[in-house]
Design a protein around this motif. Structure first.
Motif, PDB file in Angstrom:
ATOM      1  N   GLU A  99       0.829  -1.207   0.000  1.00  0.00           N
ATOM      2  CA  GLU A  99       0.000   0.000   0.000  1.00  0.00           C
ATOM      3  C   GLU A  99       0.865   1.258   0.000  1.00  0.00           C
ATOM      4  OE1 GLU A  99      -4.027  -1.451   2.334  1.00  0.00           O
ATOM      5  OE2 GLU A  99      -2.246  -0.939   3.508  1.00  0.00           O
ATOM      6  N   GLN A 100       1.940   1.248   0.770  1.00  0.00           N
ATOM      7  CA  GLN A 100       2.830   2.411   0.784  1.00  0.00           C
ATOM      8  C   GLN A 100       3.422   2.657  -0.596  1.00  0.00           C
ATOM      9  OE1 GLN A 100       5.592   2.930   4.080  1.00  0.00           O
ATOM     10  NE2 GLN A 100       4.423   1.506   5.346  1.00  0.00           N
ATOM     11  N   ALA A 101       3.870   1.595  -1.243  1.00  0.00           N
ATOM     12  CA  ALA A 101       4.430   1.741  -2.584  1.00  0.00           C
ATOM     13  C   ALA A 101       3.387   2.272  -3.557  1.00  0.00           C
ATOM     14  CB  ALA A 101       4.978   0.400  -3.068  1.00  0.00           C
ATOM     15  N   ALA A 102       2.161   1.768  -3.446  1.00  0.00           N
ATOM     16  CA  ALA A 102       1.099   2.214  -4.342  1.00  0.00           C
ATOM     17  C   ALA A 102       0.767   3.687  -4.111  1.00  0.00           C
ATOM     18  CB  ALA A 102      -0.146   1.350  -4.156  1.00  0.00           C
ATOM     19  N   VAL A 103       0.722   4.114  -2.848  1.00  0.00           N
ATOM     20  CA  VAL A 103       0.400   5.504  -2.542  1.00  0.00           C
ATOM     21  C   VAL A 103       1.496   6.436  -3.046  1.00  0.00           C
ATOM     22  CG1 VAL A 103       0.150   7.179  -0.672  1.00  0.00           C
ATOM     23  CG2 VAL A 103      -1.151   5.053  -0.632  1.00  0.00           C
ATOM     24  N   VAL A 104       2.758   6.086  -2.833  1.00  0.00           N
ATOM     25  CA  VAL A 104       3.838   6.937  -3.333  1.00  0.00           C
ATOM     26  C   VAL A 104       3.768   7.032  -4.860  1.00  0.00           C
ATOM     27  CG1 VAL A 104       6.341   7.212  -3.517  1.00  0.00           C
ATOM     28  CG2 VAL A 104       5.317   6.527  -1.338  1.00  0.00           C
ATOM     29  N   GLY A 105       3.430   5.931  -5.508  1.00  0.00           N
ATOM     30  CA  GLY A 105       3.238   5.974  -6.955  1.00  0.00           C
ATOM     31  C   GLY A 105       2.099   6.889  -7.358  1.00  0.00           C
ATOM     32  N   ARG A 106       1.015   6.874  -6.588  1.00  0.00           N
ATOM     33  CA  ARG A 106      -0.123   7.750  -6.880  1.00  0.00           C
ATOM     34  C   ARG A 106       0.276   9.218  -6.712  1.00  0.00           C
ATOM     35  NH1 ARG A 106      -5.418   7.334  -4.425  1.00  0.00           N
ATOM     36  NH2 ARG A 106      -6.161   7.665  -6.544  1.00  0.00           N
ATOM     37  N   LEU A 107       1.045   9.506  -5.656  1.00  0.00           N
ATOM     38  CA  LEU A 107       1.479  10.883  -5.438  1.00  0.00           C
ATOM     39  C   LEU A 107       2.416  11.346  -6.549  1.00  0.00           C
ATOM     40  CD1 LEU A 107       2.111  10.948  -1.585  1.00  0.00           C
ATOM     41  CD2 LEU A 107       0.020  11.453  -2.851  1.00  0.00           C
ATOM     42  N   ALA A 108       3.283  10.451  -7.015  1.00  0.00           N
ATOM     43  CA  ALA A 108       4.190  10.810  -8.105  1.00  0.00           C
ATOM     44  C   ALA A 108       3.410  11.190  -9.364  1.00  0.00           C
ATOM     45  CB  ALA A 108       5.135   9.651  -8.393  1.00  0.00           C
ATOM     46  N   ARG A 109       2.324  10.499  -9.616  1.00  0.00           N
ATOM     47  CA  ARG A 109       1.511  10.812 -10.797  1.00  0.00           C
ATOM     48  C   ARG A 109       0.609  12.025 -10.568  1.00  0.00           C
ATOM     49  NH1 ARG A 109       1.388   5.220 -10.428  1.00  0.00           N
ATOM     50  NH2 ARG A 109      -0.666   5.226  -9.417  1.00  0.00           N
ATOM     51  N   ALA A 110       0.259  12.283  -9.307  1.00  0.00           N
ATOM     52  CA  ALA A 110      -0.655  13.384  -9.005  1.00  0.00           C
ATOM     53  C   ALA A 110       0.003  14.750  -9.140  1.00  0.00           C
ATOM     54  CB  ALA A 110      -1.228  13.223  -7.599  1.00  0.00           C
ATOM     55  N   VAL A 111       1.337  14.803  -9.063  1.00  0.00           N
ATOM     56  CA  VAL A 111       2.010  16.086  -9.255  1.00  0.00           C
ATOM     57  C   VAL A 111       2.380  16.231 -10.732  1.00  0.00           C
ATOM     58  CG1 VAL A 111       2.872  16.134  -6.892  1.00  0.00           C
ATOM     59  CG2 VAL A 111       4.333  15.229  -8.701  1.00  0.00           C
ATOM     60  N   ARG A 112       2.426  17.458 -11.183  1.00  0.00           N
ATOM     61  CA  ARG A 112       2.759  17.731 -12.585  1.00  0.00           C
ATOM     62  C   ARG A 112       4.208  17.340 -12.856  1.00  0.00           C
ATOM     63  NH1 ARG A 112       6.276  21.711 -12.300  1.00  0.00           N
ATOM     64  NH2 ARG A 112       6.150  23.215 -10.582  1.00  0.00           N
ATOM     65  N   PRO A 113       4.580  17.095 -14.103  1.00  0.00           N
ATOM     66  CA  PRO A 113       5.993  16.896 -14.418  1.00  0.00           C
ATOM     67  C   PRO A 113       6.818  18.085 -13.932  1.00  0.00           C
ATOM     68  CG  PRO A 113       4.633  16.248 -16.276  1.00  0.00           C
ATOM     69  CD  PRO A 113       3.712  16.896 -15.275  1.00  0.00           C
ATOM     70  N   GLY A 114       7.860  17.799 -13.192  1.00  0.00           N
ATOM     71  CA  GLY A 114       8.661  18.848 -12.571  1.00  0.00           C
ATOM     72  C   GLY A 114       8.185  19.220 -11.179  1.00  0.00           C
ATOM     73  N   GLY A 115       7.057  18.640 -10.746  1.00  0.00           N
ATOM     74  CA  GLY A 115       6.526  18.910  -9.418  1.00  0.00           C
ATOM     75  C   GLY A 115       7.249  18.128  -8.339  1.00  0.00           C
ATOM     76  N   PHE A 116       6.942  18.443  -7.090  1.00  0.00           N
ATOM     77  CA  PHE A 116       7.681  17.905  -5.950  1.00  0.00           C
ATOM     78  C   PHE A 116       6.819  16.967  -5.098  1.00  0.00           C
ATOM     79  CE2 PHE A 116       9.477  22.007  -7.059  1.00  0.00           C
ATOM     80  CZ  PHE A 116      10.826  21.692  -7.218  1.00  0.00           C
ATOM     81  N   VAL A 117       7.468  15.959  -4.544  1.00  0.00           N
ATOM     82  CA  VAL A 117       6.846  15.067  -3.562  1.00  0.00           C
ATOM     83  C   VAL A 117       7.791  14.987  -2.369  1.00  0.00           C
ATOM     84  CG1 VAL A 117       6.048  12.735  -3.036  1.00  0.00           C
ATOM     85  CG2 VAL A 117       5.634  13.706  -5.309  1.00  0.00           C
ATOM     86  N   VAL A 118       7.285  15.319  -1.184  1.00  0.00           N
ATOM     87  CA  VAL A 118       8.086  15.271   0.042  1.00  0.00           C
ATOM     88  C   VAL A 118       7.510  14.187   0.945  1.00  0.00           C
ATOM     89  CG1 VAL A 118       8.921  16.537   2.038  1.00  0.00           C
ATOM     90  CG2 VAL A 118       8.612  17.723  -0.145  1.00  0.00           C
ATOM     91  N   LEU A 119       8.361  13.275   1.371  1.00  0.00           N
ATOM     92  CA  LEU A 119       7.948  12.130   2.178  1.00  0.00           C
ATOM     93  C   LEU A 119       8.698  12.121   3.499  1.00  0.00           C
ATOM     94  CD1 LEU A 119       8.264   9.479  -0.682  1.00  0.00           C
ATOM     95  CD2 LEU A 119       6.148  10.598   0.071  1.00  0.00           C
ATOM     96  N   GLY A 120       7.961  11.940   4.589  1.00  0.00           N
ATOM     97  CA  GLY A 120       8.578  11.784   5.892  1.00  0.00           C
ATOM     98  C   GLY A 120       8.188  10.445   6.486  1.00  0.00           C
ATOM     99  N   THR A 121       9.160   9.721   7.046  1.00  0.00           N
ATOM    100  CA  THR A 121       8.868   8.418   7.619  1.00  0.00           C
ATOM    101  C   THR A 121       9.797   8.141   8.788  1.00  0.00           C
ATOM    102  OG1 THR A 121       8.444   6.091   7.046  1.00  0.00           O
ATOM    103  CG2 THR A 121      10.458   7.085   6.164  1.00  0.00           C
ATOM    104  N   VAL A 122       9.527   7.050   9.477  1.00  0.00           N
ATOM    105  CA  VAL A 122      10.420   6.525  10.505  1.00  0.00           C
ATOM    106  C   VAL A 122      11.157   5.362   9.864  1.00  0.00           C
ATOM    107  CG1 VAL A 122      10.567   5.446  12.783  1.00  0.00           C
ATOM    108  CG2 VAL A 122       8.866   7.242  12.349  1.00  0.00           C
ATOM    109  N   PRO A 123      12.442   5.524   9.541  1.00  0.00           N
ATOM    110  CA  PRO A 123      13.144   4.542   8.716  1.00  0.00           C
ATOM    111  C   PRO A 123      13.603   3.311   9.495  1.00  0.00           C
ATOM    112  CG  PRO A 123      14.645   6.303   9.295  1.00  0.00           C
ATOM    113  CD  PRO A 123      13.302   6.681   9.870  1.00  0.00           C
ATOM    114  N   LEU A 124      12.695   2.388   9.680  1.00  0.00           N
ATOM    115  CA  LEU A 124      12.986   1.129  10.364  1.00  0.00           C
ATOM    116  C   LEU A 124      12.528  -0.022   9.490  1.00  0.00           C
ATOM    117  CD1 LEU A 124      11.691   2.026  13.948  1.00  0.00           C
ATOM    118  CD2 LEU A 124      14.066   2.027  13.163  1.00  0.00           C
ATOM    119  N   ASP A 125      13.266  -1.092   9.508  1.00  0.00           N
ATOM    120  CA  ASP A 125      12.896  -2.291   8.758  1.00  0.00           C
ATOM    121  C   ASP A 125      11.938  -3.106   9.625  1.00  0.00           C
ATOM    122  OD1 ASP A 125      12.685  -4.470   7.125  1.00  0.00           O
ATOM    123  OD2 ASP A 125      14.760  -5.139   7.358  1.00  0.00           O
ATOM    124  N   ILE A 126      10.663  -2.805   9.497  1.00  0.00           N
ATOM    125  CA  ILE A 126       9.657  -3.450  10.343  1.00  0.00           C
ATOM    126  C   ILE A 126       8.381  -3.643   9.536  1.00  0.00           C
ATOM    127  CG2 ILE A 126       8.907  -1.205  11.254  1.00  0.00           C
ATOM    128  CD1 ILE A 126       8.275  -2.631  13.894  1.00  0.00           C
TER     129      ILE A 126
END
Length: 213
Positions: A123-150
């Protein structure tokens, strides 16, 4: 089945936390630095999608105060109500980003600060893909997470039971790349929320761009 059991788990958690969440994270300077990075790159009056907008602070408020058109989405009705009251300069909608219709290239930027952690990895991968398509070419996506392998880890977050899934920093960067994003900058920090039931946690911010066509 009880009403809470039918609802999105994140909605239950954040309905319960309400303004306590905002207070606990109010001093997160790395989050505010990430917002400054984005503000420096947005054209006046940009349209920005804030995923997991919470109480509206600091993300939607900072962007709206700078003159941008902000749509905040959150699964928690309590959070949406608080945000609409606190940040009248932005629009807020109760919605699940996994299901919300998003037109390709409709936004100049999208933010998802710590709002993916209660989704599974697919689901996370799918959502990030959706956000990448939702911004215009040249647009920005900012992601914040807790980077743990869990994956599917159960625990308490500010006294609320949660099930958390995340990626380590390298894997999260790779996820952004597979979504078609170019990572322009990466920032890491450790933050201790101001709450008696919270513990210090690592934070990772990826500042990404959809390549211009």
């Amino acid at each position: 089945m009880a009403e809470d059991e039918r609802r999105v788990p994140a909605a239950v958690v954040f309905d319960a936390l309400g303004l306590d969440y905002e207070k606990a994270f109010a001093s997160d300077e790395a989050h505010r630095a990430s917002l400054r990075w984005l503000l420096e790159r947005l054209a006046p009056g940009s349209r920005v999608l804030d995923v997991g907008s919470g109480t509206g602070r600091p993300t939607a408020e900072t962007l709206a105060d700078a003159g941008h058109r902000v749509l905040g989405v959150d699964v928690s009705p309590v959070m949406v109500e608080l945000a609409a009251r606190q940040v009248p300069g932005a629009e807020f909608r109760r919605a699940d980003i996994r299901e919300l219709p998003l037109e390709d290239g409709a936004f100049d930027a999208a933010c998802a600060y710590f709002s993916l952690l209660q989704m599974d990895r697919a689901e996370q991968a799918a959502v990030v893909g959706r956000l990448a398509r939702a911004v215009r070419p040249g647009g920005f996506v900012v992601l914040g997470t807790v980077p743990l392998d869990i994956e599917g880890g159960e625990g308490l977050f500010m006294g609320q039971p949660v099930r958390v899934t995340s990626f380590d920093a390298d894997a999260f960067g790779e996820l952004a790349g597979r979504a078609g994003l170019t990572v322009l900058a990466e920032e890491r920090a450790e933050f201790a929320p101001a709450h008696p039931d919270a513990v210090p946690e690592p934070h990772l911010f990826l500042h990404c761009r959809r390549p211009a066509q």
